[in-house]
Design an enzyme around this catalytic site. Structure first.
Site, PDB file in Angstrom:
ATOM      1  N   PHE A 135       0.958  -1.239  -0.118  1.00  0.00           N
ATOM      2  CA  PHE A 135      -0.184   0.090   0.164  1.00  0.00           C
ATOM      3  C   PHE A 135       0.897   1.147   0.217  1.00  0.00           C
ATOM      4  O   PHE A 135       1.811   1.469   1.066  1.00  0.00           O
ATOM      5  CB  PHE A 135      -0.858   0.181   1.016  1.00  0.00           C
ATOM      6  CG  PHE A 135      -1.943   1.296   1.113  1.00  0.00           C
ATOM      7  CD1 PHE A 135      -3.044   0.965   0.507  1.00  0.00           C
ATOM      8  CD2 PHE A 135      -1.607   2.297   1.901  1.00  0.00           C
ATOM      9  CE1 PHE A 135      -4.081   2.112   0.256  1.00  0.00           C
ATOM     10  CE2 PHE A 135      -2.527   3.467   1.770  1.00  0.00           C
ATOM     11  CZ  PHE A 135      -3.673   3.276   0.996  1.00  0.00           C
TER      12      PHE A 135
ATOM     13  N   ASP B 161       9.479   2.323   1.500  1.00  0.00           N
ATOM     14  CA  ASP B 161       8.246   3.230   1.960  1.00  0.00           C
ATOM     15  C   ASP B 161       8.053   2.926   3.742  1.00  0.00           C
ATOM     16  O   ASP B 161       7.840   1.839   4.092  1.00  0.00           O
ATOM     17  CB  ASP B 161       6.892   2.624   1.591  1.00  0.00           C
ATOM     18  CG  ASP B 161       5.693   3.544   1.934  1.00  0.00           C
ATOM     19  OD1 ASP B 161       5.560   3.801   3.031  1.00  0.00           O
ATOM     20  OD2 ASP B 161       4.440   3.638   1.199  1.00  0.00           O
TER      21      ASP B 161
ATOM     22  N   LYS C  65       2.739   9.988   8.952  1.00  0.00           N
ATOM     23  CA  LYS C  65       2.260   9.371   9.936  1.00  0.00           C
ATOM     24  C   LYS C  65       2.877   9.927  11.061  1.00  0.00           C
ATOM     25  O   LYS C  65       2.725  11.101  11.619  1.00  0.00           O
ATOM     26  CB  LYS C  65       2.173   7.842   9.891  1.00  0.00           C
ATOM     27  CG  LYS C  65       1.249   7.521   8.673  1.00  0.00           C
ATOM     28  CD  LYS C  65       0.871   5.960   8.678  1.00  0.00           C
ATOM     29  CE  LYS C  65      -0.108   5.575   7.646  1.00  0.00           C
ATOM     30  NZ  LYS C  65      -1.530   5.654   8.234  1.00  0.00           N
TER      31      LYS C  65
HETATM   32  C1  LIG Z   1       2.942   2.136   3.819  1.00  0.00           C
HETATM   33  C2  LIG Z   1       1.858   3.380   3.476  1.00  0.00           C
HETATM   34  N1  LIG Z   1       2.283   4.073   2.595  1.00  0.00           N
HETATM   35  C3  LIG Z   1       1.684   5.233   2.283  1.00  0.00           C
HETATM   36  C4  LIG Z   1       0.304   5.708   2.962  1.00  0.00           C
HETATM   37  C5  LIG Z   1      -0.291   6.792   2.418  1.00  0.00           C
HETATM   38  O1  LIG Z   1      -0.155   7.557   3.367  1.00  0.00           O
HETATM   39  P1  LIG Z   1      -1.276   9.058   3.592  1.00  0.00           P
HETATM   40  O2  LIG Z   1      -2.477   8.474   3.912  1.00  0.00           O
HETATM   41  O3  LIG Z   1      -0.577   9.897   4.627  1.00  0.00           O
HETATM   42  O4  LIG Z   1      -1.245   9.691   2.253  1.00  0.00           O
HETATM   43  C6  LIG Z   1      -0.044   4.900   3.801  1.00  0.00           C
HETATM   44  C7  LIG Z   1      -1.294   4.998   4.836  1.00  0.00           C
HETATM   45  O5  LIG Z   1      -1.910   4.158   5.132  1.00  0.00           O
HETATM   46  C8  LIG Z   1       0.889   3.444   4.189  1.00  0.00           C
HETATM   47  O6  LIG Z   1       0.280   2.888   5.186  1.00  0.00           O
END
Ligand SMILES: Cc1ncc(COP(=O)(O)O)c(C=O)c1O
Length: 427
Positions: free
Chosen positions: A148, A233, A270
């Protein structure tokens, strides 16, 4: 760890129905929301508008790393807002420079770019990769199945889950998915157009699956050999959630060769702002100047206010040794979840994760869930809410525990006994 839990204000109104009404009339219904309107919080507890108290083991999906209403965050917000909330990135500001230095200190020689969210931090990684491969006509990024990476158009193209893509075709070109933790599949998938591989250190939305040490070390070698960028990520699994600043540092600790491992770039968001929106990416020194003046920008990236909060969070995590708390209490929580798996195999079948990023996989056929068309993860989350615990579903079969880094042992105990109570009622 300091006791930071202030007494919550008394509840004066239960206006759940009117809040729902406001949403029904005025808010785009793009979220599947639970029947819960939250009003305020303190530490690891939140209260709904009727005054019911919940133990928050989701912390806003791994965001509120210092819990709710932490006085250090309030103070940083108030003090910085008296000086400078925002100026354009046309100018230099001290908090942004200091925050970049704090991140570099914790990862390795490189530089940072600041954004507002996880998806936007990842957009920066995609642009970095495209810039890197541009002159050779390489642009394709390999990402993992079940990954994700956010909800922007490139984010859903990068995300290895069909459900986020459906209805938004045609997909942004340049992304292809490979099975996670499968090095041979990665090697075989590389094409002449491939420029980078992007993975989460611990897949979050996909069900809490850590990368193996062999996979991380193998990908590093593969990327070096094929001149690809290795992108990570760290939006959900970063910021001490696993017990180390970044998940790869935890996964590779005590692994021969692990101390030399670095990705080429890494995104974060986050918990970096503890609830105040901020995202960032770090990029390793040799590639740190690829995005030169005029190539990438965002109005709110790294405002003095956001950076002051993020700096304060680093200070609190360090002075209160919250990394150790996530590791030790996380280990205790995991052992308890494993005990539940042994005791109630008809309800829960697997516990996994690192530190305060834990997943509990539910059994396929829980009789009490058979009559509803909602997923097991949603039904379990609902029952836990009724029992006074907030957790986060991941996919259809897993619930996630992503508590604040300052969760206390007594609160962890409260969480486990309520989770056990619910599981027992389903056994
Ligand atoms: C691993 C990961 N990358 C990217 C995102 C996207 O982040 P945002 O919701 O702040 O755009 C999330 C959100 O849950 C995530 O868990």
């Amino acid at each position: 760890m300091k006791d930071i839990v202030p007494t919550p204000p008394p509840i004066v109104r239960n206006d759940y129905e009117s809040i729902r009404e406001l949403f029904a009339k005025n808010v785009v219904p793009s979220y599947g929301r639970f029947d819960l309107a939250l009003s305020h919080g303190a530490g690891s507890h939140v209260f709904d508008v009727a005054g019911k108290r919940y133990l928050d083991l989701g912390s806003g999906i791994a965001v509120c790393c210092l819990g709710h209403a932490h006085p250090a965050i309030t103070e940083a917000l108030v003090e910085q807002s008296k000086k400078l909330i925002h100026v354009s990135n046309l100018y230099f500001t001290e908090p942004q420079g200091r925050l970049a230095a704090e991140i570099v200190k914790r990862i390795g020689a490189g530089k940072c770019f600041f954004a507002n969210s996880g998806a936007e931090a990842n957009e920066g990684l995609y642009k970095l990769a495209r810039k890197f491969g541009h002159d050779e006509g390489r642009f394709e990024i390999l990402t993992a199945t079940n990954s994700f990476h956010g909800r922007t158009l490139a984010g859903i193209a990068a995300t290895g889950q069909e459900k986020v893509k459906k209805g938004f075709e045609p997909a942004t070109p340049g992304f292809r998915h490979i099975p996670f933790n499968d090095l041979e599949a990665a090697r075989n998938a590389i094409s002449p157009a491939t420029v980078a591989i992007l993975i989460e250190g611990v897949q979050g939305e996909g069900g809490v699956t850590p990368a193996t040490p062999e996979y991380l070390l193998g990908l590093r070698q593969l990327c070096d050999e094929k001149k690809l960028l290795l992108l990570m990520d760290g939006v959900q699994c970063g910021h001490y959630r696993t017990g180390k600043f970044q998940s790869f540092q935890r996964i590779l600790e005590n692994v021969p060769g692990g101390e030399k491992f670095l990705p080429d770039a890494l995104s974060m968001a986050k918990s970096l702002g503890g609830g105040f929106p901020i995202g960032a990416f770090w990029v390793r020194a040799p590639f740190a100047d690829l995005l030169g003046p005029g190539t990438h920008a965002t109005t709110f990236g790294g405002t003095p206010l956001a950076c002051a909060v993020a700096l304060k969070i680093f200070e609190v995590i360090e002075s209160e040794k919250l990394d150790e708390n996530a590791r030790k209490l996380g280990e205790w929580l995991k052992r308890e979840l494993e005990r539940l798996v042994k005791t109630y195999p008809g309800v829960v079948k697997n516990a996994r994760g690192l530190g305060f990023m834990l997943g509990l996989e539910l059994a396929e056929k829980i009789p009490a869930f058979a009559t509803s068309d909602k997923s097991a993860a949603i039904q379990m989350t609902n029952r836990l809410q009724q029992a006074g615990v907030l957790v986060i579903p991941a996919g259809t079969q897993v619930i996630r525990l992503l508590p604040s880094l300052n969760l206390k042992p007594q609160e962890a105990g409260e969480g486990i006994s309520k989770i056990e109570e619910v599981i027992k009622s389903l056994a």
